[in-house]
Scaffold this motif. Structure first.
Motif, PDB file in Angstrom:
ATOM      1  N   GLY A  96     -43.940  32.195 -18.091  1.00  0.00           N
ATOM      2  CA  GLY A  96     -42.660  31.668 -18.553  1.00  0.00           C
ATOM      3  C   GLY A  96     -42.544  30.171 -18.351  1.00  0.00           C
ATOM      4  N   TYR A  97     -42.902  29.694 -17.169  1.00  0.00           N
ATOM      5  CA  TYR A  97     -42.828  28.253 -16.917  1.00  0.00           C
ATOM      6  C   TYR A  97     -43.785  27.473 -17.810  1.00  0.00           C
ATOM      7  N   ALA A  98     -44.950  28.023 -18.094  1.00  0.00           N
ATOM      8  CA  ALA A  98     -45.896  27.341 -18.990  1.00  0.00           C
ATOM      9  C   ALA A  98     -45.317  27.244 -20.398  1.00  0.00           C
ATOM     10  N   LEU A  99     -44.755  28.338 -20.901  1.00  0.00           N
ATOM     11  CA  LEU A  99     -44.121  28.318 -22.224  1.00  0.00           C
ATOM     12  C   LEU A  99     -42.915  27.375 -22.240  1.00  0.00           C
ATOM     13  N   LEU A 106     -44.785  40.234 -11.569  1.00  0.00           N
ATOM     14  CA  LEU A 106     -43.628  39.360 -11.802  1.00  0.00           C
ATOM     15  C   LEU A 106     -43.985  37.893 -11.604  1.00  0.00           C
ATOM     16  N   THR A 107     -44.917  37.619 -10.720  1.00  0.00           N
ATOM     17  CA  THR A 107     -45.391  36.243 -10.544  1.00  0.00           C
ATOM     18  C   THR A 107     -46.109  35.776 -11.805  1.00  0.00           C
ATOM     19  N   ALA A 108     -46.911  36.644 -12.394  1.00  0.00           N
ATOM     20  CA  ALA A 108     -47.604  36.306 -13.646  1.00  0.00           C
ATOM     21  C   ALA A 108     -46.598  36.077 -14.773  1.00  0.00           C
ATOM     22  N   VAL A 109     -45.548  36.878 -14.821  1.00  0.00           N
ATOM     23  CA  VAL A 109     -44.499  36.692 -15.827  1.00  0.00           C
ATOM     24  C   VAL A 109     -43.824  35.334 -15.634  1.00  0.00           C
ATOM     25  N   ALA A 110     -43.488  35.003 -14.393  1.00  0.00           N
ATOM     26  CA  ALA A 110     -42.830  33.719 -14.109  1.00  0.00           C
ATOM     27  C   ALA A 110     -43.744  32.547 -14.436  1.00  0.00           C
ATOM     28  N   ALA A 111     -45.018  32.634 -14.065  1.00  0.00           N
ATOM     29  CA  ALA A 111     -45.962  31.542 -14.356  1.00  0.00           C
ATOM     30  C   ALA A 111     -46.119  31.349 -15.855  1.00  0.00           C
ATOM     31  N   ASP A 166     -45.299  30.622  -3.967  1.00  0.00           N
ATOM     32  CA  ASP A 166     -46.400  29.743  -3.588  1.00  0.00           C
ATOM     33  C   ASP A 166     -47.651  29.967  -4.442  1.00  0.00           C
ATOM     34  N   ASP A 167     -47.543  30.763  -5.500  1.00  0.00           N
ATOM     35  CA  ASP A 167     -48.683  31.031  -6.374  1.00  0.00           C
ATOM     36  C   ASP A 167     -49.111  29.736  -7.073  1.00  0.00           C
ATOM     37  N   PRO A 168     -50.411  29.381  -7.043  1.00  0.00           N
ATOM     38  CA  PRO A 168     -50.869  28.110  -7.639  1.00  0.00           C
ATOM     39  C   PRO A 168     -50.579  27.987  -9.134  1.00  0.00           C
ATOM     40  N   ASP A 169     -50.758  29.052  -9.900  1.00  0.00           N
ATOM     41  CA  ASP A 169     -50.474  28.985 -11.340  1.00  0.00           C
ATOM     42  C   ASP A 169     -48.987  28.767 -11.588  1.00  0.00           C
ATOM     43  N   LEU A 170     -48.172  29.448 -10.819  1.00  0.00           N
ATOM     44  CA  LEU A 170     -46.728  29.289 -10.940  1.00  0.00           C
ATOM     45  C   LEU A 170     -46.312  27.865 -10.565  1.00  0.00           C
ATOM     46  N   ARG A 216     -44.530  25.315 -13.136  1.00  0.00           N
ATOM     47  CA  ARG A 216     -43.188  24.834 -12.791  1.00  0.00           C
ATOM     48  C   ARG A 216     -43.169  23.307 -12.694  1.00  0.00           C
ATOM     49  N   ALA A 217     -44.214  22.728 -12.138  1.00  0.00           N
ATOM     50  CA  ALA A 217     -44.287  21.262 -12.034  1.00  0.00           C
ATOM     51  C   ALA A 217     -44.299  20.613 -13.419  1.00  0.00           C
ATOM     52  N   ARG A 218     -45.025  21.210 -14.359  1.00  0.00           N
ATOM     53  CA  ARG A 218     -45.038  20.682 -15.739  1.00  0.00           C
ATOM     54  C   ARG A 218     -43.641  20.718 -16.345  1.00  0.00           C
ATOM     55  N   ALA A 219     -42.925  21.822 -16.145  1.00  0.00           N
ATOM     56  CA  ALA A 219     -41.576  21.948 -16.688  1.00  0.00           C
ATOM     57  C   ALA A 219     -40.633  20.938 -16.028  1.00  0.00           C
ATOM     58  N   THR A 220     -40.739  20.800 -14.731  1.00  0.00           N
ATOM     59  CA  THR A 220     -39.905  19.837 -14.005  1.00  0.00           C
ATOM     60  C   THR A 220     -40.168  18.427 -14.490  1.00  0.00           C
ATOM     61  N   ASP A 221     -41.439  18.082 -14.684  1.00  0.00           N
ATOM     62  CA  ASP A 221     -41.784  16.747 -15.198  1.00  0.00           C
ATOM     63  C   ASP A 221     -41.176  16.504 -16.570  1.00  0.00           C
ATOM     64  N   ALA A 222     -41.190  17.525 -17.427  1.00  0.00           N
ATOM     65  CA  ALA A 222     -40.615  17.377 -18.769  1.00  0.00           C
ATOM     66  C   ALA A 222     -39.105  17.162 -18.694  1.00  0.00           C
ATOM     67  N   LEU A 223     -38.440  17.867 -17.796  1.00  0.00           N
ATOM     68  CA  LEU A 223     -36.997  17.662 -17.629  1.00  0.00           C
ATOM     69  C   LEU A 223     -36.697  16.273 -17.076  1.00  0.00           C
ATOM     70  N   ARG A 224     -37.464  15.867 -16.089  1.00  0.00           N
ATOM     71  CA  ARG A 224     -37.237  14.546 -15.485  1.00  0.00           C
ATOM     72  C   ARG A 224     -37.518  13.418 -16.474  1.00  0.00           C
ATOM     73  N   ALA A 225     -38.484  13.604 -17.352  1.00  0.00           N
ATOM     74  CA  ALA A 225     -38.782  12.582 -18.355  1.00  0.00           C
ATOM     75  C   ALA A 225     -37.579  12.371 -19.269  1.00  0.00           C
TER      76      ALA A 225
END
Length: 195
Positions: free
Chosen positions: A68-71, A61-66, A112-116, A120-129
């Motif tokens: 998902g956030y990348a997509l 499920l962590t791999a699915v979430a990671a 706390d998974d590094p890939d996740l 998630r940080a990339r997605a957050t940055d895109a929203l904040r932009a």
């Protein structure tokens, strides 16, 4: 032993096969129905094969979430403004319901998974932009609260759409067009990000 080894690794990319099978189960039956043993059976591999790639159900499920956030980050990054980021948000939820479901349930994965965290940080940055591109009058006094407002609108709409709670209100309308109209009802002309 050779026949089990051949059965276990005949797919080429077994990790992807297991992820795709998991996404099918999640989309159809939800996270409660997900088991590594069932996924192994679906993929035609030994029951230990999924654990080799994901360790356990939470790892899967962590791999699915990671993923998902990348997509999700990729989908948001292509949008020219905040309104269209919201549309991309809704489109992502509609086209990736299994990812969407897992991404926003932190009790299902390792937060706390590094890939996740990176995705998630990339997605957050895109929203904040998208919020940062609004004129000051459209952001109010606090950029973070403006971001929460935009996120709440897009996430709430997407969640209601996926759960079937907008069927009567939508009356056959395209969800993306409906979301664009909705943003026009909420934001003032100075704050609109697409006019």
């Amino acid at each position: 032993m050779n026949s089990e080894r051949e059965r276990t690794y005949h797919h080429g990319d077994l990790r992807r096969v297991i992820l795709d099978a998991a996404l099918d189960v999640l989309a159809t039956n939800g996270p409660g129905a997900l088991s590594l043993r069932d996924l192994a059976r679906r993929a035609g591999v030994s029951h230990a094969a999924p654990a080799h790639h994901f360790k356990d159900r939470t790892g899967l499920l962590t791999a699915v979430a990671a993923e998902g956030y990348a997509l999700f980050a990729d989908a948001l990054a292509g949008a020219p403004d905040l309104r269209e980021r919201g549309v991309a948000y809704v489109r992502f939820a509609a086209t990736h319901p299994a990812h969407f479901q897992v991404m926003f349930q932190p009790d299902l994965h390792r937060t706390d998974d590094p890939d996740l965290l990176a995705a998630r940080a990339r997605a957050t940055d895109a929203l904040r932009a998208g919020v940062a591109d609004l004129p000051p009058a459209g952001r109010g006094e606090d950029d973070r609260l403006a971001g929460v407002a935009a996120w709440s609108l897009a996430h709430g709409f997407a969640t209601l759409l996926l759960s079937g709670n907008l069927a009567d209100a939508m009356e056959g309308r395209d969800p993306e067009a409906a979301f664009r109209s909705l943003t026009g009802l909420i934001f003032t002309p100075e704050g609109r990000a697409g006019d």
